[in-house]
Motif scaffolding. Sequence first.
Motif, PDB file in Angstrom:
ATOM      1  N   HIS A   1      38.880  39.619  25.962  1.00  0.00           N
ATOM      2  CA  HIS A   1      38.670  38.190  26.079  1.00  0.00           C
ATOM      3  C   HIS A   1      38.249  36.986  25.476  1.00  0.00           C
ATOM      4  CE1 HIS A   1      34.407  38.126  27.109  1.00  0.00           C
ATOM      5  NE2 HIS A   1      34.411  39.327  26.991  1.00  0.00           N
ATOM      6  N   GLY A   2      37.936  35.399  25.766  1.00  0.00           N
ATOM      7  CA  GLY A   2      37.865  34.011  25.232  1.00  0.00           C
ATOM      8  C   GLY A   2      36.400  34.556  25.796  1.00  0.00           C
ATOM      9  N   LEU A   3      36.104  32.572  24.768  1.00  0.00           N
ATOM     10  CA  LEU A   3      34.457  32.730  24.699  1.00  0.00           C
ATOM     11  C   LEU A   3      34.146  32.063  26.294  1.00  0.00           C
ATOM     12  CD1 LEU A   3      32.512  31.014  23.051  1.00  0.00           C
ATOM     13  CD2 LEU A   3      33.416  28.876  23.367  1.00  0.00           C
ATOM     14  N   GLY A   4      33.110  32.418  27.102  1.00  0.00           N
ATOM     15  CA  GLY A   4      32.560  32.181  27.931  1.00  0.00           C
ATOM     16  C   GLY A   4      33.635  32.627  29.201  1.00  0.00           C
ATOM     17  N   CYS A   5      34.426  33.885  28.879  1.00  0.00           N
ATOM     18  CA  CYS A   5      35.078  34.569  30.160  1.00  0.00           C
ATOM     19  C   CYS A   5      34.248  35.995  30.148  1.00  0.00           C
ATOM     20  CB  CYS A   5      37.010  34.980  30.353  1.00  0.00           C
ATOM     21  SG  CYS A   5      37.509  32.918  29.192  1.00  0.00           S
ATOM     22  N   ASP A   6      34.978  36.744  30.649  1.00  0.00           N
ATOM     23  CA  ASP A   6      34.898  38.002  31.119  1.00  0.00           C
ATOM     24  C   ASP A   6      36.072  38.871  31.059  1.00  0.00           C
ATOM     25  OD1 ASP A   6      35.356  38.401  33.308  1.00  0.00           O
ATOM     26  OD2 ASP A   6      33.235  37.639  33.621  1.00  0.00           O
ATOM     27  N   HIS A   7      35.790  40.081  31.219  1.00  0.00           N
ATOM     28  CA  HIS A   7      36.866  41.111  31.276  1.00  0.00           C
ATOM     29  C   HIS A   7      38.211  40.450  33.280  1.00  0.00           C
ATOM     30  CE1 HIS A   7      34.537  42.815  34.928  1.00  0.00           C
ATOM     31  NE2 HIS A   7      36.137  43.131  34.717  1.00  0.00           N
ATOM     32  N   THR A   8      37.050  39.935  33.646  1.00  0.00           N
ATOM     33  CA  THR A   8      38.576  39.853  34.844  1.00  0.00           C
ATOM     34  C   THR A   8      39.324  38.563  34.500  1.00  0.00           C
ATOM     35  OG1 THR A   8      36.731  37.622  35.091  1.00  0.00           O
ATOM     36  CG2 THR A   8      35.998  39.775  36.973  1.00  0.00           C
ATOM     37  N   THR A   9      39.260  37.792  33.397  1.00  0.00           N
ATOM     38  CA  THR A   9      40.240  37.565  33.294  1.00  0.00           C
ATOM     39  C   THR A   9      41.683  38.127  33.429  1.00  0.00           C
ATOM     40  OG1 THR A   9      41.335  35.087  31.909  1.00  0.00           O
ATOM     41  CG2 THR A   9      40.135  37.151  30.773  1.00  0.00           C
ATOM     42  N   TRP A  10      41.326  39.081  32.568  1.00  0.00           N
ATOM     43  CA  TRP A  10      42.372  40.089  32.211  1.00  0.00           C
ATOM     44  C   TRP A  10      43.119  40.850  33.618  1.00  0.00           C
ATOM     45  CZ3 TRP A  10      45.227  39.049  28.470  1.00  0.00           C
ATOM     46  CH2 TRP A  10      43.849  38.819  26.610  1.00  0.00           C
ATOM     47  N   LEU A  11      42.232  40.548  34.550  1.00  0.00           N
ATOM     48  CA  LEU A  11      42.710  40.904  36.993  1.00  0.00           C
ATOM     49  C   LEU A  11      44.280  41.049  36.553  1.00  0.00           C
ATOM     50  CD1 LEU A  11      39.519  40.402  37.957  1.00  0.00           C
ATOM     51  CD2 LEU A  11      40.346  42.195  37.576  1.00  0.00           C
TER      52      LEU A  11
ATOM     53  N   GLY B   1      43.809  39.877  21.555  1.00  0.00           N
ATOM     54  CA  GLY B   1      42.543  38.905  22.016  1.00  0.00           C
ATOM     55  C   GLY B   1      43.572  37.543  22.451  1.00  0.00           C
ATOM     56  N   HIS B   2      42.422  37.206  23.231  1.00  0.00           N
ATOM     57  CA  HIS B   2      42.995  35.657  23.959  1.00  0.00           C
ATOM     58  C   HIS B   2      41.990  34.901  23.361  1.00  0.00           C
ATOM     59  CE1 HIS B   2      42.383  32.512  26.818  1.00  0.00           C
ATOM     60  NE2 HIS B   2      43.507  32.497  26.483  1.00  0.00           N
ATOM     61  N   SER B   3      42.280  33.551  22.679  1.00  0.00           N
ATOM     62  CA  SER B   3      41.049  32.548  22.805  1.00  0.00           C
ATOM     63  C   SER B   3      39.983  33.130  20.759  1.00  0.00           C
ATOM     64  CB  SER B   3      40.701  31.991  23.675  1.00  0.00           C
ATOM     65  OG  SER B   3      40.175  30.744  22.810  1.00  0.00           O
ATOM     66  N   PHE B   4      38.726  33.100  21.592  1.00  0.00           N
ATOM     67  CA  PHE B   4      38.287  33.611  20.496  1.00  0.00           C
ATOM     68  C   PHE B   4      38.749  35.331  20.481  1.00  0.00           C
ATOM     69  CE2 PHE B   4      33.570  35.963  20.322  1.00  0.00           C
ATOM     70  CZ  PHE B   4      33.387  35.344  18.673  1.00  0.00           C
ATOM     71  N   GLY B   5      38.781  35.931  21.569  1.00  0.00           N
ATOM     72  CA  GLY B   5      38.543  37.299  21.576  1.00  0.00           C
ATOM     73  C   GLY B   5      40.182  38.119  20.439  1.00  0.00           C
ATOM     74  N   GLY B   6      40.412  36.711  20.164  1.00  0.00           N
ATOM     75  CA  GLY B   6      41.947  36.867  19.036  1.00  0.00           C
ATOM     76  C   GLY B   6      41.571  36.849  17.709  1.00  0.00           C
ATOM     77  N   GLY B   7      40.232  35.895  17.729  1.00  0.00           N
ATOM     78  CA  GLY B   7      39.700  35.985  16.520  1.00  0.00           C
ATOM     79  C   GLY B   7      38.762  37.080  16.351  1.00  0.00           C
TER      80      GLY B   7
END
Length: 319
Positions: free
Chosen positions: A33-43, A98-104
């Motif tokens: 996930h990205g910055l400030g998010c958590d696993h729930t962004t993928w729900l 990876g999304h956003s920061f998670g992409g990095g």
Amino acid sequence: MSDSRHEVQFLTIHGHRRAFVKTGTGPALLLLHGLGCDHTTWLPVIDTLARRYTVIAPDLLGHGQSAKPRADYSVGGYANGMRDLLTVLGIDKATVVGHSFGGGVAMQFAYQFPERTERLMLVASGGLGPEVSPLIRAITTPGYHHVMGALTLPGVRHVGVAGLKALAASGLRSTRDLAEVADIYDTFKDPHARHAIRHVVRAVVDWRGQIVTMADRAYLTQAMPMAVVWGREDHVIPVRHASNAAALAPEARVEVLPNAGHFPHKDHPERFAKIVHDFIRTTRPATYSRGKWRSLLKAGQTTVPAAMGRLSVVRDSSA
């Protein structure tokens, strides 16, 4: 909150609690996930993906239900943490999304551990250009913690969250991502979360924008299947960074989703899941070869593409 169908599990690694969801069967798919998010962004996409894959969706350290210690919040540190999580779970290799920061973090993981990375997918990713939302740059300023402390007082926070969600519901394209921004803002009521986010951002962003880039190592993607997905109306990280990815890694598969913002996996979950599946179905997992890796490193990147920002090399993908 996590969907009740997805049990959040916990492991303690290096003394810090790590939260994650693990579901489905088949080849491993690591969702970051990205910055400030958590696993729930993928729900919105977990269930669809879990029909074919073993989906691992962690809360990165400093986020969600994971611990928020004084620790290493660099992309390299996060990549190490993901390697250790997969190792404890008995997973040797994975396709990393990876999304956003998670992409990095995903790019760093593929760079540090190519022998454990089958494919790489970047979703509205950091690390592909300097531009980033001013709100993220503001986190690096000296007064951020005190200002955010005031903005997250109960009454102020409730009004702010409600206002952001009302704007998101207005239907305006420029405000489409504000519901997610409101959820992130709400997590900042926890001072430990604020400290963690500040450390994360300072590791990758300064007042001029992003300081961590894949440009000097993009040639290494020749050894690994790579895909890039972006929302046409992303106001957090500009969509032209998708072109940067295409220029830096010409063999990458790049798709831009119309009528989507910084969270294309939430704006068009069915289409996104199909893109993931098509990418995996039509590519062979990377096989690490020390000799090939050595040859690529020796050859290096002879030129850095000058034509950044062209979108002609990127095709729209119908939602």
